[in-house]
Scaffold this motif. Structure first.
Motif, PDB file in Angstrom:
ATOM      1  N   ASN A 287     105.657  29.315  72.004  1.00 43.54           N
ATOM      2  CA  ASN A 287     106.427  29.114  70.767  1.00 43.54           C
ATOM      3  C   ASN A 287     105.736  28.161  69.794  1.00 43.54           C
ATOM      4  N   ASN A 288     104.757  27.420  70.287  1.00 47.48           N
ATOM      5  CA  ASN A 288     104.012  26.490  69.420  1.00 47.48           C
ATOM      6  C   ASN A 288     102.569  26.948  69.226  1.00 47.48           C
ATOM      7  N   ALA A 289     102.374  28.258  69.239  1.00 46.75           N
ATOM      8  CA  ALA A 289     101.034  28.835  69.122  1.00 46.75           C
ATOM      9  C   ALA A 289     100.326  28.402  67.845  1.00 46.75           C
ATOM     10  N   ASN A 290     101.049  28.343  66.733  1.00 45.16           N
ATOM     11  CA  ASN A 290     100.422  27.971  65.452  1.00 45.16           C
ATOM     12  C   ASN A 290      99.861  26.556  65.483  1.00 45.16           C
ATOM     13  N   ILE A 291     100.608  25.650  66.105  1.00 42.63           N
ATOM     14  CA  ILE A 291     100.134  24.262  66.199  1.00 42.63           C
ATOM     15  C   ILE A 291      98.918  24.179  67.107  1.00 42.63           C
ATOM     16  N   ILE A 292      98.963  24.921  68.219  1.00 41.28           N
ATOM     17  CA  ILE A 292      97.866  24.886  69.191  1.00 41.28           C
ATOM     18  C   ILE A 292      96.561  25.355  68.550  1.00 41.28           C
ATOM     19  N   LYS A 293      96.639  26.340  67.673  1.00 41.70           N
ATOM     20  CA  LYS A 293      95.440  26.880  67.022  1.00 41.70           C
ATOM     21  C   LYS A 293      94.841  25.914  65.997  1.00 41.70           C
ATOM     22  N   LYS A 294      95.683  25.060  65.422  1.00 40.97           N
ATOM     23  CA  LYS A 294      95.233  24.216  64.325  1.00 40.97           C
ATOM     24  C   LYS A 294      94.864  22.796  64.751  1.00 40.97           C
ATOM     25  N   VAL A 295      95.610  22.250  65.706  1.00 38.15           N
ATOM     26  CA  VAL A 295      95.448  20.836  66.053  1.00 38.15           C
ATOM     27  C   VAL A 295      95.231  20.693  67.551  1.00 38.15           C
ATOM     28  N   TYR A 296      94.296  19.805  67.908  1.00 40.62           N
ATOM     29  CA  TYR A 296      94.127  19.540  69.337  1.00 40.62           C
ATOM     30  C   TYR A 296      95.020  18.369  69.745  1.00 40.62           C
ATOM     31  N   PHE A 297      95.738  18.555  70.809  1.00 37.98           N
ATOM     32  CA  PHE A 297      96.555  17.500  71.411  1.00 37.98           C
ATOM     33  C   PHE A 297      96.782  17.913  72.863  1.00 37.98           C
ATOM     34  N   PRO A 298      97.187  17.000  73.719  1.00 38.48           N
ATOM     35  CA  PRO A 298      97.441  17.371  75.125  1.00 38.48           C
ATOM     36  C   PRO A 298      98.537  18.432  75.203  1.00 38.48           C
ATOM     37  N   ARG A 299      98.183  19.640  75.582  1.00 41.03           N
ATOM     38  CA  ARG A 299      99.139  20.749  75.592  1.00 41.03           C
ATOM     39  C   ARG A 299     100.311  20.513  76.544  1.00 41.03           C
TER      40      ARG A 299
ATOM     41  N   PHE B 254     104.812  19.786  91.784  1.00 46.27           N
ATOM     42  CA  PHE B 254     104.444  19.109  90.540  1.00 46.27           C
ATOM     43  C   PHE B 254     102.932  18.942  90.444  1.00 46.27           C
ATOM     44  N   LEU B 255     102.312  18.485  91.522  1.00 48.84           N
ATOM     45  CA  LEU B 255     100.862  18.295  91.533  1.00 48.84           C
ATOM     46  C   LEU B 255     100.135  19.628  91.384  1.00 48.84           C
ATOM     47  N   MET B 256     100.634  20.642  92.088  1.00 50.34           N
ATOM     48  CA  MET B 256     100.040  21.971  91.968  1.00 50.34           C
ATOM     49  C   MET B 256     100.197  22.504  90.547  1.00 50.34           C
ATOM     50  N   GLY B 257     101.386  22.312  89.986  1.00 48.65           N
ATOM     51  CA  GLY B 257     101.644  22.788  88.636  1.00 48.65           C
ATOM     52  C   GLY B 257     100.753  22.112  87.606  1.00 48.65           C
ATOM     53  N   TYR B 258     100.551  20.811  87.776  1.00 45.59           N
ATOM     54  CA  TYR B 258      99.698  20.069  86.852  1.00 45.59           C
ATOM     55  C   TYR B 258      98.259  20.605  86.900  1.00 45.59           C
ATOM     56  N   ILE B 259      97.746  20.846  88.105  1.00 45.18           N
ATOM     57  CA  ILE B 259      96.380  21.370  88.268  1.00 45.18           C
ATOM     58  C   ILE B 259      96.258  22.754  87.638  1.00 45.18           C
ATOM     59  N   ILE B 260      97.250  23.618  87.890  1.00 44.92           N
ATOM     60  CA  ILE B 260      97.234  24.973  87.335  1.00 44.92           C
ATOM     61  C   ILE B 260      97.265  24.926  85.811  1.00 44.92           C
ATOM     62  N   PHE B 261      98.131  24.075  85.261  1.00 42.45           N
ATOM     63  CA  PHE B 261      98.244  23.964  83.799  1.00 42.45           C
ATOM     64  C   PHE B 261      96.932  23.502  83.191  1.00 42.45           C
ATOM     65  N   GLU B 262      96.317  22.484  83.796  1.00 43.20           N
ATOM     66  CA  GLU B 262      95.067  21.937  83.260  1.00 43.20           C
ATOM     67  C   GLU B 262      93.953  22.980  83.291  1.00 43.20           C
ATOM     68  N   LYS B 263      93.934  23.826  84.308  1.00 37.21           N
ATOM     69  CA  LYS B 263      92.901  24.855  84.406  1.00 37.21           C
ATOM     70  C   LYS B 263      93.121  25.967  83.385  1.00 37.21           C
TER      71      LYS B 263
ATOM     72  N   GLN C  36      94.969  25.871  80.566  1.00 42.07           N
ATOM     73  CA  GLN C  36      95.120  25.490  79.157  1.00 42.07           C
ATOM     74  C   GLN C  36      93.827  25.628  78.352  1.00 42.07           C
ATOM     75  N   LYS C  37      92.690  25.727  79.036  1.00 39.35           N
ATOM     76  CA  LYS C  37      91.401  25.841  78.338  1.00 39.35           C
ATOM     77  C   LYS C  37      91.334  27.113  77.492  1.00 39.35           C
ATOM     78  N   GLY C  38      92.103  28.131  77.885  1.00 35.31           N
ATOM     79  CA  GLY C  38      92.063  29.393  77.134  1.00 35.31           C
ATOM     80  C   GLY C  38      93.265  29.614  76.238  1.00 35.31           C
ATOM     81  N   PHE C  39      94.124  28.625  76.095  1.00 36.79           N
ATOM     82  CA  PHE C  39      95.334  28.792  75.308  1.00 36.79           C
ATOM     83  C   PHE C  39      95.043  29.199  73.858  1.00 36.79           C
ATOM     84  N   ALA C  40      94.133  28.488  73.225  1.00 34.14           N
ATOM     85  CA  ALA C  40      93.864  28.735  71.797  1.00 34.14           C
ATOM     86  C   ALA C  40      93.405  30.174  71.555  1.00 34.14           C
TER      87      ALA C  40
END
Length: 199
Positions: free
Chosen positions: A31-43, A181-190, A192-196
């Motif tokens: 839902n925040n795709a437009n922001i993700i494309k324009k600004v870098y911040f911790p997703r 939680f730890l597994m989810g954090y690792i999965i998200f970090e991996k 998120q590199k392709g989100f943009a």
């Protein structure tokens, strides 16, 4: 069940917290795709903010539960001190789920419909509308595998029965939540590199 309305409310409100946090958190990145494309911040801020806003709403709703308990004659007790502990465990579990789901949602858009269907099924194997003892004995293992069973029972112990929550059950859900939680954090970090590129 005496005071069934209070019994129902003490199950429905935690369940609403669960489903609303999953729903909002799962789509928070997309839902925040437009922001993700324009600004870098911790997703990861996106699912965290969604779940946190649901937590705030839940805590406000707990005031409603208290009012119902007071005016119905059920009353309140010192067991309310356990409320932050139970809410924190549920919060960690929801963050864990939303880390995973919000990241996967970017690559598999249909997962939202699948999760909504699963949640509707899980509702019926969570003792919200009924007491655990009326659930078919041959299927009782479904209740025991459902972490929301222990959380709903804990909230009921605090508000409705005014007894100490099942610490063994809470401990199991707490450990489960931290691991996921730890597994989810690792999965998200991996992922998120392709989100943009994907949004």
């Amino acid at each position: 069940v005496d005071n069934y309305l209070i019994y129902l409310i003490t199950g429905i409100i935690p369940w609403t917290f669960f489903t609303s946090a999953i729903g909002m958190g799962m789509t928070s990145v997309l839902n925040n795709a437009n922001i993700i494309k324009k600004v870098y911040f911790p997703r990861i801020i996106l699912p965290i903010s969604s779940v946190t806003s649901c937590l705030v709403n839940f805590l406000i709703s707990c005031v409603i539960i208290l009012l119902f308990c007071v005016f119905s004659g059920v009353g309140i007790s010192i067991q309310l001190l356990w409320l932050p502990v139970v809410a924190l465990i549920q919060y960690i579990m929801l963050l864990a789920f939303t880390f995973i789901l919000s990241a996967v949602e970017i690559y598999m858009r249909d997962i939202e419909h699948i999760i909504n269907f699963i949640l509707s099924m899980v509702f019926y194997v969570t003792p919200i509308l009924y007491t655990p003892d009326v659930f078919p004995s041959n299927l009782s293992w479904l209740l025991k595998l459902n972490p929301m069973t222990y959380l709903v029972n804990a909230y009921r112990s605090i508000f409705f029965y005014q007894t100490m929550p099942d610490m063994m059950g809470l401990g199991i859900v707490g450990i489960f939540s931290v691991i996921i939680f730890l597994m989810g954090y690792i999965i998200f970090e991996k992922l998120q590199k392709g989100f943009a590129e994907e949004v």
